[in-house]
Enzyme design. Structure first.
Site, PDB file in Angstrom:
ATOM      1  NE  ARG A  53       0.137   1.215   3.438  1.00 26.59           N
ATOM      2  CZ  ARG A  53       1.081   2.081   3.703  1.00 26.59           C
ATOM      3  NH1 ARG A  53       2.338   1.707   3.814  1.00 26.59           N
ATOM      4  NH2 ARG A  53       0.826   3.363   3.852  1.00 26.59           N
ATOM      5  N   GLY A  54       0.284   2.402  -0.028  1.00 22.17           N
ATOM      6  CA  GLY A  54       1.077   3.612  -0.209  1.00 22.17           C
ATOM      7  C   GLY A  54       1.159   3.895  -1.704  1.00 22.17           C
ATOM      8  CB  ALA A  55       0.410   6.970  -3.635  1.00 21.92           C
ATOM      9  NE  ARG A  90      -6.162   0.863  -1.466  1.00 24.73           N
ATOM     10  CZ  ARG A  90      -5.464   1.420  -0.473  1.00 24.73           C
ATOM     11  NH1 ARG A  90      -4.188   1.134  -0.300  1.00 24.73           N
ATOM     12  NH2 ARG A  90      -6.043   2.259   0.357  1.00 24.73           N
ATOM     13  CD  GLN A 202      -3.034   2.564   6.971  1.00 22.30           C
ATOM     14  OE1 GLN A 202      -3.612   2.932   7.991  1.00 22.30           O
ATOM     15  NE2 GLN A 202      -3.646   2.500   5.810  1.00 22.30           N
ATOM     16  CG  ASP A 243      -2.827   8.170  -0.767  1.00 22.24           C
ATOM     17  OD1 ASP A 243      -2.833   8.767   0.326  1.00 22.24           O
ATOM     18  OD2 ASP A 243      -2.366   7.027  -0.901  1.00 22.24           O
ATOM     19  CG  ASN A 253      -2.172  11.692   2.992  1.00 20.42           C
ATOM     20  OD1 ASN A 253      -1.662  10.832   2.279  1.00 20.42           O
ATOM     21  ND2 ASN A 253      -1.776  11.888   4.241  1.00 20.42           N
ATOM     22  CE  LYS A 254      -5.010   5.719   4.637  1.00 20.64           C
ATOM     23  NZ  LYS A 254      -5.969   4.811   3.955  1.00 20.64           N
TER      24      LYS A 254
END
Ligand code: MRU
Length: 366
Positions: A53-55, A90, A202, A243, A253-254
């Protein structure tokens, strides 16, 4: 970065020269497990289930996913199908589409027999460039930390970060963490406030794990503590990742990033967003209306997992059975709340003009 003295990236080719290996992030921090991907569906599942995960890492994995697909069947029809399967894994991180477009672009003119080799080469280039890009982000962000450190006269610089925009979210270095690792390695005293980042934690699970393995002092806090710490002067700067950022500087973002930006604004704390240009979606200019916000299953909120005192990993329910749960995975921070973007080409204002000046070749006509 280092794990127990050994250097790791988050994605690499297996010894057979074609399978793709990743660190299973769903098992951290309780187990460090390497997973081998051999098919398109393996790559898609790894992204969908957030083993990666993570862009930036999502982008690199998708690129290798196309390579695996081309190895199995390099026809036009299969390329189209593989692109579609990976693109749907995603929705928010634009690096996914960016990487898929890049690999598909180089494959278009290649005959079928050469496609797999070309796709692997492009995926490797994407991975290597990500490392170099994050290193550049680190160097520019380092200057910001060093400037604060000079005023702190030997006291630690306190940096708050949200989610995991660390090396685990990229191929190496991380985006938000690259400046932190460089400052720490240069002997600048830094201390990181790590938001736990519910629901998937995370921050608590991944950022704390990687900072700990690199020896960077840090403290995990609940997501709601940031404002309190800022009011008391205990945060010198916020650095988060992204992201998807619009051509005008709105930052997706998150979930929870926006609230940190509001608190930072109210308390005069600089709010930095560290991101590679592959995270900028030059085709959109209104983050609230145009950044797709992923909604994930309610179980991620209703249940939580962790290690028991006996060392087993257990999953327990948090909310009463039958309770309705919503799980928005991202939010949008308007550009006006962003002090600066830390990019691979420098530290720039979050404005259309500054972004276009820094990346003129990516600008699209509106
Ligand atoms: O849902 P995730 O874990 O893929 O989301 C990742 C983030 O939001 C990160 O914090 C981030 O800033 C983008 S990746 C560098």
């Amino acid at each position: 970065m280092n794990v127990d003295g050994k250097r790791w990236r988050t994605i690499w080719l297996g010894d057979d020269g074609w399978s793709v290996e990743i660190i299973d992030q769903t098992r951290l921090p309780h187990a460090f497990t390497v997973v081998r991907l051999t098919t398109l569906e393996d790559a898609a599942r790894a992204i969908r289930d957030m083993q990666v995960r993570g862009a930036p890492l999502i982008g690199a994995t998708a690129a290798y996913g196309l390579a695996l697909a081309m190895r199995a069947d390099a026809s036009d029809a299969h390329l189209k199908e593989a692109y579609a399967v990976l693109a749907l894994t995603r929705p928010t991180a634009v690096n996914l589409r960016w990487a898929l477009d890049r690999v598909r672009g180089v494959l278009a003119s290649r005959p079928a027999h050469a496609r797999a080799e070309t796709a692997y080469a492009e995926a490797a280039r994407i991975a290597d460039e990500d490392v170099a890009t994050n290193e550049a982000i680190g160097k520019f962000g380092f200057d910001l930390i060093r400037d604060v450190a000079r005023l702190r006269a030997g006291m630690p610089v306190h940096i708050l970060t949200h989610c995991n925009a660390g090396w685990l979210a990229t191929v190496d270095w991380g985006t938000a963490t690259a400046p932190i690792y460089m400052a720490h390695d240069a002997g600048i005293p830094v201390h990181v406030w790590v938001d736990e980042t519910r629901p998937r934690n995370q921050g608590a699970a991944l950022t704390a794990w990687e900072l700990g393995h690199h020896g960077v002092p840090h403290t995990v806090i609940v997501d709601n503590a940031g404002g309190h710490l800022m009011q008391r002067g205990l945060v010198d700067m916020v650095i988060v990742g992204s992201d998807r950022t619009t051509a005008t500087g709105d930052v997706g973002n998150k979930i929870g990033t926006y609230l940190k930006a509001l608190a930072a604004h109210d308390n005069g704390v600089p709010f930095y967003v560290a991101l590679p240009s592959s995270t900028i979606d030059f085709s959109i200019s209104d983050g609230l209306k145009q950044i797709p916000i992923e909604e994930r299953g309610g179980d991620e909120v209703a249940w939580i997992s962790g290690a028991t005192e006996q060392g087993d990993v257990a999953r327990v329910r948090l909310v009463p059975e039958g309770t309705y749960v919503a799980n928005y995975a991202f939010d949008v921070t308007p550009a006006r709340l962003v002090s600066r973007l830390i990019t691979e080409r420098g530290v720039i204002p979050a404005t259309r003009e500054a972004i276009a000046r820094a990346f003129p070749e990516r600008v699209v006509a509106s």
